[in-house]
Design an enzyme around this catalytic site. Structure first.
Site, PDB file in Angstrom:
ATOM      1  N   ILE A  27      77.402  -4.375   4.629  1.00 16.92           N
ATOM      2  CA  ILE A  27      77.841  -4.114   3.256  1.00 16.92           C
ATOM      3  C   ILE A  27      77.088  -5.071   2.339  1.00 16.92           C
ATOM      4  O   ILE A  27      77.164  -6.285   2.492  1.00 16.92           O
ATOM      5  CB  ILE A  27      79.363  -4.321   3.095  1.00 16.92           C
ATOM      6  CG1 ILE A  27      80.129  -3.391   4.038  1.00 16.92           C
ATOM      7  CG2 ILE A  27      79.778  -4.097   1.654  1.00 16.92           C
ATOM      8  CD1 ILE A  27      79.950  -1.917   3.743  1.00 16.92           C
ATOM      9  N   ILE A  28      76.348  -4.513   1.400  1.00 15.79           N
ATOM     10  CA  ILE A  28      75.523  -5.328   0.510  1.00 15.79           C
ATOM     11  C   ILE A  28      76.057  -5.229  -0.914  1.00 15.79           C
ATOM     12  O   ILE A  28      76.266  -4.128  -1.431  1.00 15.79           O
ATOM     13  CB  ILE A  28      74.053  -4.868   0.544  1.00 15.79           C
ATOM     14  CG1 ILE A  28      73.506  -4.978   1.975  1.00 15.79           C
ATOM     15  CG2 ILE A  28      73.196  -5.683  -0.423  1.00 15.79           C
ATOM     16  CD1 ILE A  28      72.113  -4.427   2.151  1.00 15.79           C
ATOM     17  N   ASN A  29      76.283  -6.374  -1.537  1.00 14.01           N
ATOM     18  CA  ASN A  29      76.684  -6.374  -2.940  1.00 14.01           C
ATOM     19  C   ASN A  29      75.530  -5.866  -3.801  1.00 14.01           C
ATOM     20  O   ASN A  29      74.367  -6.196  -3.566  1.00 14.01           O
ATOM     21  CB  ASN A  29      77.064  -7.788  -3.393  1.00 14.01           C
ATOM     22  CG  ASN A  29      78.346  -8.267  -2.748  1.00 14.01           C
ATOM     23  OD1 ASN A  29      79.260  -7.487  -2.518  1.00 14.01           O
ATOM     24  ND2 ASN A  29      78.420  -9.557  -2.441  1.00 14.01           N
ATOM     25  N   GLY A  30      75.855  -5.047  -4.791  1.00 15.99           N
ATOM     26  CA  GLY A  30      74.836  -4.559  -5.707  1.00 15.99           C
ATOM     27  C   GLY A  30      74.546  -5.592  -6.775  1.00 15.99           C
ATOM     28  O   GLY A  30      75.183  -6.646  -6.842  1.00 15.99           O
ATOM     29  N   ARG A  31      73.576  -5.271  -7.626  1.00 15.13           N
ATOM     30  CA  ARG A  31      73.232  -6.194  -8.713  1.00 15.13           C
ATOM     31  C   ARG A  31      74.401  -6.376  -9.667  1.00 15.13           C
ATOM     32  O   ARG A  31      74.579  -7.427 -10.261  1.00 15.13           O
ATOM     33  CB  ARG A  31      72.025  -5.661  -9.484  1.00 15.13           C
ATOM     34  CG  ARG A  31      70.698  -5.824  -8.792  1.00 15.13           C
ATOM     35  CD  ARG A  31      69.566  -5.246  -9.613  1.00 15.13           C
ATOM     36  NE  ARG A  31      69.722  -3.813  -9.808  1.00 15.13           N
ATOM     37  CZ  ARG A  31      68.988  -3.099 -10.646  1.00 15.13           C
ATOM     38  NH1 ARG A  31      68.075  -3.699 -11.387  1.00 15.13           N
ATOM     39  NH2 ARG A  31      69.169  -1.789 -10.758  1.00 15.13           N
ATOM     40  N   PHE A  32      75.224  -5.338  -9.819  1.00 19.43           N
ATOM     41  CA  PHE A  32      76.287  -5.380 -10.820  1.00 19.43           C
ATOM     42  C   PHE A  32      77.685  -5.318 -10.216  1.00 19.43           C
ATOM     43  O   PHE A  32      78.665  -5.295 -10.951  1.00 19.43           O
ATOM     44  CB  PHE A  32      76.123  -4.214 -11.800  1.00 19.43           C
ATOM     45  CG  PHE A  32      74.778  -4.165 -12.451  1.00 19.43           C
ATOM     46  CD1 PHE A  32      74.240  -5.293 -13.048  1.00 19.43           C
ATOM     47  CD2 PHE A  32      74.044  -2.994 -12.464  1.00 19.43           C
ATOM     48  CE1 PHE A  32      72.994  -5.255 -13.653  1.00 19.43           C
ATOM     49  CE2 PHE A  32      72.799  -2.937 -13.067  1.00 19.43           C
ATOM     50  CZ  PHE A  32      72.272  -4.080 -13.659  1.00 19.43           C
ATOM     51  N   GLY A  33      77.796  -5.275  -8.901  1.00 14.68           N
ATOM     52  CA  GLY A  33      79.116  -5.123  -8.304  1.00 14.68           C
ATOM     53  C   GLY A  33      79.278  -5.888  -7.003  1.00 14.68           C
ATOM     54  O   GLY A  33      78.357  -5.965  -6.192  1.00 14.68           O
ATOM     55  N   LYS A  50      85.210  -2.156  -5.175  1.00 14.75           N
ATOM     56  CA  LYS A  50      84.037  -2.585  -5.936  1.00 14.75           C
ATOM     57  C   LYS A  50      84.503  -3.270  -7.211  1.00 14.75           C
ATOM     58  O   LYS A  50      85.243  -2.676  -8.001  1.00 14.75           O
ATOM     59  CB  LYS A  50      83.157  -1.377  -6.267  1.00 14.75           C
ATOM     60  CG  LYS A  50      81.880  -1.706  -7.031  1.00 14.75           C
ATOM     61  CD  LYS A  50      81.063  -0.436  -7.272  1.00 14.75           C
ATOM     62  CE  LYS A  50      79.764  -0.730  -8.006  1.00 14.75           C
ATOM     63  NZ  LYS A  50      78.983   0.511  -8.265  1.00 14.75           N
ATOM     64  N   ASP A 137      70.073   7.314  -9.481  1.00 21.19           N
ATOM     65  CA  ASP A 137      69.714   6.239  -8.546  1.00 21.19           C
ATOM     66  C   ASP A 137      69.734   6.747  -7.106  1.00 21.19           C
ATOM     67  O   ASP A 137      70.255   6.082  -6.211  1.00 21.19           O
ATOM     68  CB  ASP A 137      70.662   5.045  -8.713  1.00 21.19           C
ATOM     69  CG  ASP A 137      70.094   3.757  -8.110  1.00 21.19           C
ATOM     70  OD1 ASP A 137      68.858   3.677  -7.929  1.00 21.19           O
ATOM     71  OD2 ASP A 137      70.878   2.836  -7.818  1.00 21.19           O
TER      72      ASP A 137
END
Length: 272
Positions: A27-33, A50, A137
């Site tokens: 599980i990778i955190n996004g740039r904004f979340g 999220k 995206d």
């Protein structure tokens, strides 16, 4: 007021019965979340939470979740709540890898499997486009494939936008269409071009149609220049003729010569 109180009580009870857990897939955190996985103790069901800073929150993300909540290829939303600083979305956790991780596990995918995945993805995107929303995206990391169910899931709606709204250089550069690079208004062609790039990646073990070497990092100028000289011969790493033609038809530079209509795309021999 009574409805608000009941909703708040349901939310409080939900969190009282949840705990954070780790899962087998990355599980990778996004740039904004920021992403976390919750296990609901009474049911053992897993949820994905999220948390998005208010500054980066896109209200269209919630709208798309709600519009597509009952669609088999989109992620069901359960709760949405927020404060001055953050917005929180609680949704289904799908216990399967994204296509990036699938490539890492399997390497280059078979023609038949890629055709199946892309057909499902095209059908799902067309259903989203019917609501005048562009995903904006589409990439390996935002498409899940649950092999046991033979089902594709489109995820991460944080950059979704209404068709004909203003576009910016958001998302992932290597999937940008020529129109997005030129800042034209949002159009379904943004998503279909990205599908073409994604298809090529699945068929070649992760390569980009316009890269000169496997480790090349494409910049905006390289993308603009190479898109203009795209030719079916450039796509030499795709051996199957129908698959190569499909990618070419979705990534041609001139939009008037490119497949941007779902009814034409879905009839292509690669998807039949």
């Amino acid at each position: 007021m009574a409805t608000t109180n009941a909703t708040l009580q349901t939310l409080v009870q939900f969190y009282e019965n949840c705990k954070n857990v780790k899962t087998r897939y990355k599980i990778i955190n996004g740039r904004f979340g920021k992403i976390s996985i919750l296990s609901h103790k009474p049911t053992s069901k897993l949820y994905l939470q999220k948390t998005i800073s208010a500054h980066n929150f896109n209200a269209d993300e919630i709208k798309v979740h709600q519009l597509m909540s009952d669609h088999p290829n989109f992620i069901k939303i359960y709760f949405n709540h927020g404060s001055i600083n953050n917005q929180v979305i609680v949704m289904d956790y799908i216990d399967c890898p994204d296509l990036f991780e699938t490539l890492q596990i399997k390497g280059e995918l078979s023609y038949q499997l890629v055709s199946n995945i892309i057909r499902q993805l095209c059908e799902a995107l067309n259903d989203l486009h019917k609501h005048n929303f562009i995903h904006n995206d589409i990439k390996l990391e935002n498409v899940l494939y649950f092999e046991a169910l033979d089902r594709v899931y489109v995820c991460d709606y944080g950059l979704c936008k209404h068709e004909n709204s203003l576009s910016v250089h958001d998302g992932t550069l290597e999937y940008f269409s020529p129109e997005k690079i030129r800042h034209t208004t949002m159009h379904v062609s943004f998503d279909w071009y990205a599908v073409g790039v994604l298809t090529y990646k699945l068929l070649t073990g992760g390569r980009h149609p316009f890269e000169k070497s496997e480790d090349e990092m494409l910049d905006l100028n390289s993308m603009k220049r190479r898109q203009q000289y795209n030719d079916i011969g450039v796509l030499k790493h795709v051996r199957n003729v129908n698959a190569r033609d499909f990618v070419y038809c979705l990534t041609r530079y001139n939009i008037d010569c490119r497949l941007t209509n779902y009814k034409q795309i879905i009839k292509h021999e690669f998807l039949s």
